[in-house]
Design an enzyme around this catalytic site. Structure first.
Site, mmCIF file in Angstrom:
data_model
loop_
_atom_site.group_PDB
_atom_site.id
_atom_site.type_symbol
_atom_site.label_atom_id
_atom_site.label_comp_id
_atom_site.label_asym_id
_atom_site.label_seq_id
_atom_site.Cartn_x
_atom_site.Cartn_y
_atom_site.Cartn_z
ATOM 1 N N ASN A 7 0.898 -0.925 0.154
ATOM 2 C CA ASN A 7 -0.021 -0.192 -0.010
ATOM 3 C C ASN A 7 0.877 1.341 0.031
ATOM 4 O OD1 ASN A 7 -1.956 2.006 0.407
ATOM 5 N ND2 ASN A 7 -2.242 1.409 2.600
ATOM 6 N N LYS A 9 0.086 4.093 -0.581
ATOM 7 C CA LYS A 9 -0.609 5.130 0.082
ATOM 8 C C LYS A 9 -0.298 6.649 -0.762
ATOM 9 C CE LYS A 9 0.001 3.243 4.533
ATOM 10 N NZ LYS A 9 -0.306 3.596 5.895
ATOM 11 N N HIS A 91 -10.144 1.557 3.948
ATOM 12 C CA HIS A 91 -8.740 1.445 5.170
ATOM 13 C C HIS A 91 -8.907 2.514 6.171
ATOM 14 C CE1 HIS A 91 -4.452 2.304 6.238
ATOM 15 N NE2 HIS A 91 -3.777 1.534 4.791
ATOM 16 N N GLU A 93 -7.804 5.557 7.442
ATOM 17 C CA GLU A 93 -7.107 6.098 6.975
ATOM 18 C C GLU A 93 -7.853 7.144 6.520
ATOM 19 O OE1 GLU A 93 -2.876 6.120 5.630
ATOM 20 O OE2 GLU A 93 -2.581 5.603 6.461
ATOM 21 N N GLU A 160 -5.597 -4.324 10.940
ATOM 22 C CA GLU A 160 -4.759 -3.645 10.273
ATOM 23 C C GLU A 160 -5.354 -2.775 11.797
ATOM 24 O OE1 GLU A 160 -2.734 -2.957 6.815
ATOM 25 O OE2 GLU A 160 -4.549 -1.444 7.342
ATOM 26 N N GLY A 166 2.163 2.996 10.930
ATOM 27 C CA GLY A 166 2.796 3.533 11.008
ATOM 28 C C GLY A 166 3.554 3.761 11.922
ATOM 29 N N SER A 200 2.803 -1.758 10.364
ATOM 30 C CA SER A 200 3.837 -2.012 10.902
ATOM 31 C C SER A 200 4.857 -3.266 10.503
ATOM 32 C CB SER A 200 4.446 -1.524 12.789
ATOM 33 O OG SER A 200 4.151 -0.271 12.601
HETATM 34 P P1 PGA Z 1 2.299 0.485 7.923
HETATM 35 O O1 PGA Z 1 0.863 0.988 6.952
HETATM 36 O O2 PGA Z 1 3.473 -0.821 7.217
HETATM 37 O O3 PGA Z 1 3.146 2.028 7.319
HETATM 38 O O4 PGA Z 1 2.235 0.221 9.569
HETATM 39 C C1 PGA Z 1 0.084 -0.072 7.094
HETATM 40 C C2 PGA Z 1 -1.029 0.701 6.738
HETATM 41 O O5 PGA Z 1 -1.426 1.055 6.690
HETATM 42 O O6 PGA Z 1 -1.374 -0.501 5.477
#
Ligand code: PGA
Length: 243
Positions: A7, A9, A91, A93, A160, A166, A200
């Site tokens: 992903n 983003k 997601h 976000e 998640e 993140g 992460s």
């Molecule tokens: P990350 O993001 O691996 O940077 O924690 C995962 C995601 O948001 O799908």
């Protein structure tokens, strides 16, 4: 077969996408037993496609509407026609910064189905919800967006936890396993379900997270930006201890 999704983003410009796609094939040379998916930003879906089909591409989001006067939106049908096989739906976000709620996410899943895309449906609790003992309740509520979906249609659910995305604080295999067990129970009538973990994920922790039997792959943000580190995660996701 595990499933590992990058992903990206709102990262990578056109030359950066090209560079990744130029370097990635040698990093995954000889690799089998894993379905690899790249989810770049919309303008680069075509550029990120692999003519040799060593990976597929996914949209990071789609509209809840099929088509029409919705400036700035991208429909599931457009994603399919641009070569996508999957689309991320829900997601955290999108939920958090764009106010996407369960009802609208249900419509997005429906649009994905109409376009022949496999939804990668993301669920997960915040730290506050976890601390308040609400994890199961939150997961059940989020999964209710799938209540009208066809039980036999292929579905990927990504667990998640918001507190792990993140932050550098991945869930433990036990925490992820518990949440995924709950998810599997809630979706037990489905005949084609794959469950993956995100939050992460790194080349280092992928190795032991994949030992948890309910983790069938990963949704990777930060560590997917570099072809070498993403390839290591793809490799490690195939190394499951014998049952
Ligand atoms: P990350 O993001 O691996 O940077 O924690 C995962 C995601 O948001 O799908």
């Amino acid at each position: 077969m595990s499933l590992v999704v990058a992903n990206w983003k709102m990262h990578k410009t056109a030359p950066e996408v090209e560079e990744f796609c130029r370097r990635f094939p040698e990093e995954i040379a000889g690799l089998s037993g894993v379905d690899i998916v790249l989810a770049p930003a919309f303008p680069f879906l075509s550029a990120a496609r692999d003519p040799e089909a060593r990976w597929s591409v996914a949209g990071q989001n789609c509209s809840a509407e099929p088509s029409g006067a919705f400036t700035g939106e991208v429909s599931a049908g457009m994603l399919a026609s641009a070569g996508c096989a999957y689309v991320l739906v829900g997601h955290s976000e999108r939920r958090r910064y764009f106010g996407e709620e369960d009802v609208v996410l249900g419509f997005k899943v429906e649009r994905a189905r109409q376009a022949g895309l496999v939804p990668i449906f993301c669920v997960g609790e915040t730290l506050h919800e976890r601390d308040a003992g609400l994890t199961d309740e939150v997961l059940d509520r989020q999964l209710s967006a799938l209540d009208e979906d066809l039980l036999e249609a292929p579905l990927v659910v990504a667990y998640e936890p918001v507190w792990a995305i993140g932050t550098g604080h991945n869930a433990t295999p036990e925490q992820a396993g518990e949440a995924l067990a709950r998810i599997c129970r809630r979706l037990s009538k489905r005949s084609d379900l794959r469950t993956i973990y995100g939050g992460s994920v790194t080349p280092e922790n992928a190795e032991f997270l994949i030992e948890q039997r309910r983790i069938e792959g990963f949704l990777v943000g930060g560590s997917s930006l570099d072809p070498q580190s993403f390839a290591v995660i793809c490799r490690r996701s195939t190394r499951r201890a014998p049952a």
